[in-house]
Design an enzyme around this catalytic site. Sequence first.
Site, short mmCIF file in Angstrom:
data_model
loop_
_atom_site.label_atom_id
_atom_site.label_comp_id
_atom_site.label_asym_id
_atom_site.label_seq_id
_atom_site.Cartn_x
_atom_site.Cartn_y
_atom_site.Cartn_z
N ASP A 51 -1.95 11.20 42.66
CA ASP A 51 -1.98 9.98 43.48
C ASP A 51 -2.70 8.87 42.72
OD1 ASP A 51 -1.79 8.46 46.10
OD2 ASP A 51 -3.94 8.38 45.71
N LYS A 81 1.02 3.21 44.65
CA LYS A 81 0.91 2.27 45.79
C LYS A 81 1.11 0.84 45.31
CE LYS A 81 -2.86 5.27 47.34
NZ LYS A 81 -3.47 5.69 46.06
P1 NDP Z 1 -13.12 12.24 47.14
O1 NDP Z 1 -13.40 12.72 48.52
O2 NDP Z 1 -12.00 12.82 46.39
O3 NDP Z 1 -14.47 12.40 46.31
C1 NDP Z 1 -14.55 12.00 44.96
C2 NDP Z 1 -16.02 11.99 44.58
O4 NDP Z 1 -16.54 13.31 44.70
C3 NDP Z 1 -16.26 11.57 43.16
O5 NDP Z 1 -17.50 10.89 43.13
C4 NDP Z 1 -16.35 12.91 42.41
O6 NDP Z 1 -17.17 12.74 41.28
C5 NDP Z 1 -16.99 13.80 43.43
N1 NDP Z 1 -16.52 15.21 43.42
C6 NDP Z 1 -15.27 15.64 43.17
N2 NDP Z 1 -15.19 16.97 43.32
C7 NDP Z 1 -16.42 17.38 43.70
C8 NDP Z 1 -16.96 18.64 44.01
N3 NDP Z 1 -16.19 19.74 43.99
N4 NDP Z 1 -18.25 18.71 44.37
C9 NDP Z 1 -19.04 17.59 44.41
N5 NDP Z 1 -18.58 16.36 44.12
C10 NDP Z 1 -17.29 16.27 43.77
O7 NDP Z 1 -13.03 10.65 47.24
P2 NDP Z 1 -12.04 9.50 46.74
O8 NDP Z 1 -12.47 8.30 47.46
O9 NDP Z 1 -11.93 9.47 45.27
O10 NDP Z 1 -10.62 9.90 47.36
C11 NDP Z 1 -9.71 10.72 46.67
C12 NDP Z 1 -8.48 9.95 46.31
O11 NDP Z 1 -7.91 9.31 47.45
C13 NDP Z 1 -8.72 8.79 45.34
O12 NDP Z 1 -8.96 9.20 44.02
C14 NDP Z 1 -7.44 8.01 45.54
O13 NDP Z 1 -6.37 8.64 44.86
C15 NDP Z 1 -7.27 8.10 47.05
N6 NDP Z 1 -7.89 6.98 47.77
C16 NDP Z 1 -7.07 6.11 48.45
C17 NDP Z 1 -7.55 5.05 49.15
C18 NDP Z 1 -6.62 4.16 49.88
O14 NDP Z 1 -7.03 3.08 50.34
N7 NDP Z 1 -5.37 4.53 50.03
C19 NDP Z 1 -9.01 4.75 49.19
C20 NDP Z 1 -9.80 5.73 48.48
C21 NDP Z 1 -9.26 6.79 47.82
P3 NDP Z 1 -16.69 13.21 39.79
O15 NDP Z 1 -15.42 12.49 39.46
O16 NDP Z 1 -17.84 12.78 38.93
O17 NDP Z 1 -16.53 14.70 39.88
#
Ligand code: NDP
Length: 300
Positions: A51, A81
């Site tokens: 995504d 998107k």
């Molecule tokens: P997530 O819930 O996926 O969390 C991501 C965060 O958690 C990052 O800081 C990551 O850090 C950390 N993380 C990942 N895996 C773990 C784990 N197993 N344990 C602890 N920490 C962890 O949040 P997002 O907001 O990134 O949402 C996911 C996806 O949704 C986005 O990447 C995007 O594709 C989509 N999205 C869409 C939106 C919209 O408006 N349509 C808005 C926001 C997101 P690190 O990378 O350092 O591991």
Amino acid sequence: MTPSAEMITMNLTLNNGVQLPALGFGVFQTPPEETVQAVEHALRTGYRHIDTAAAYGNEREVGEGIRRSGLDRDEVFIETKIWISDYGYDTTLHAFDKSAGKLGVDRIDLLILHQALPSRFDLTVEAYRALEQLQADGKVRAIGVSNFMREHLDELLGKTTVVPAVNQIEVHPYFKQPDVLAADTEHEILSQAWSPIGGITFYQEGQGGSVLDDPTVTRISSAHGKSPAQVMLRWHLQQGRSAIPKSVKPARIEENFDVFDFALTDAELAALDGLHRGVRRGPEPADITLESFGREIPEA
Ligand code: NDP
């Protein structure tokens, strides 16, 4: 009945029959220079759904990560998107060319509108009509929306023909949006959770703390010998949602995919449902305007 681990299929069937791998890989805030490696690692781990978004500035690197994985194009489900600045019939048709060009593909599996533009819903409808045309032309396999509230869905459905296949919205245990989930279900729209492990509860300043540290989540994770992130992903999958966790760290990319060998009980699912606080952490959908959020999306 709560499905057993074996009953959870890896694919969900969209309302037009297209198969979507339920657990996808998100790349919001993944810097372009880290995106190729993250996407390649995710695909080698087993994810088959990425995504991204025009507004993330990393579609080119997503395409490169897919090519480096060695998988055939058809083995990977690509979702992206359209940003609000590209809403309008012809502008949105061209936005497809920009995204497809950067991704290096001639067909996108799922193309969605990133936000409703409540103050310019006419432009939102025009953009969606362009998506309908792209689907009719075979350039996209499915179309959908993101951050659409019930009233946005109702207005869109009244003015267009194709029911969105997906509505991608903020869903984690602290903010479940029950009314939007219900509206999606009523219209046979698949709900897809963004910030599925509550990322926005810890990477953005605000009240309320991180859902990763919530005592109910950590109690359930200890009971299963799984991590809090894995428990939340399992909650989404068992409730029939798609989820798209993001990480740039190889161990976490693997951890977030390792969720197919355990099942939460009905009581555990209900306990997670009970954490809902009703406080949105992402932008208020009503506040999205071209003036405050508009920005140019570069050509391919
Ligand atoms: P997530 O819930 O996926 O969390 C991501 C965060 O958690 C990052 O800081 C990551 O850090 C950390 N993380 C990942 N895996 C773990 C784990 N197993 N344990 C602890 N920490 C962890 O949040 P997002 O907001 O990134 O949402 C996911 C996806 O949704 C986005 O990447 C995007 O594709 C989509 N999205 C869409 C939106 C919209 O408006 N349509 C808005 C926001 C997101 P690190 O990378 O350092 O591991």
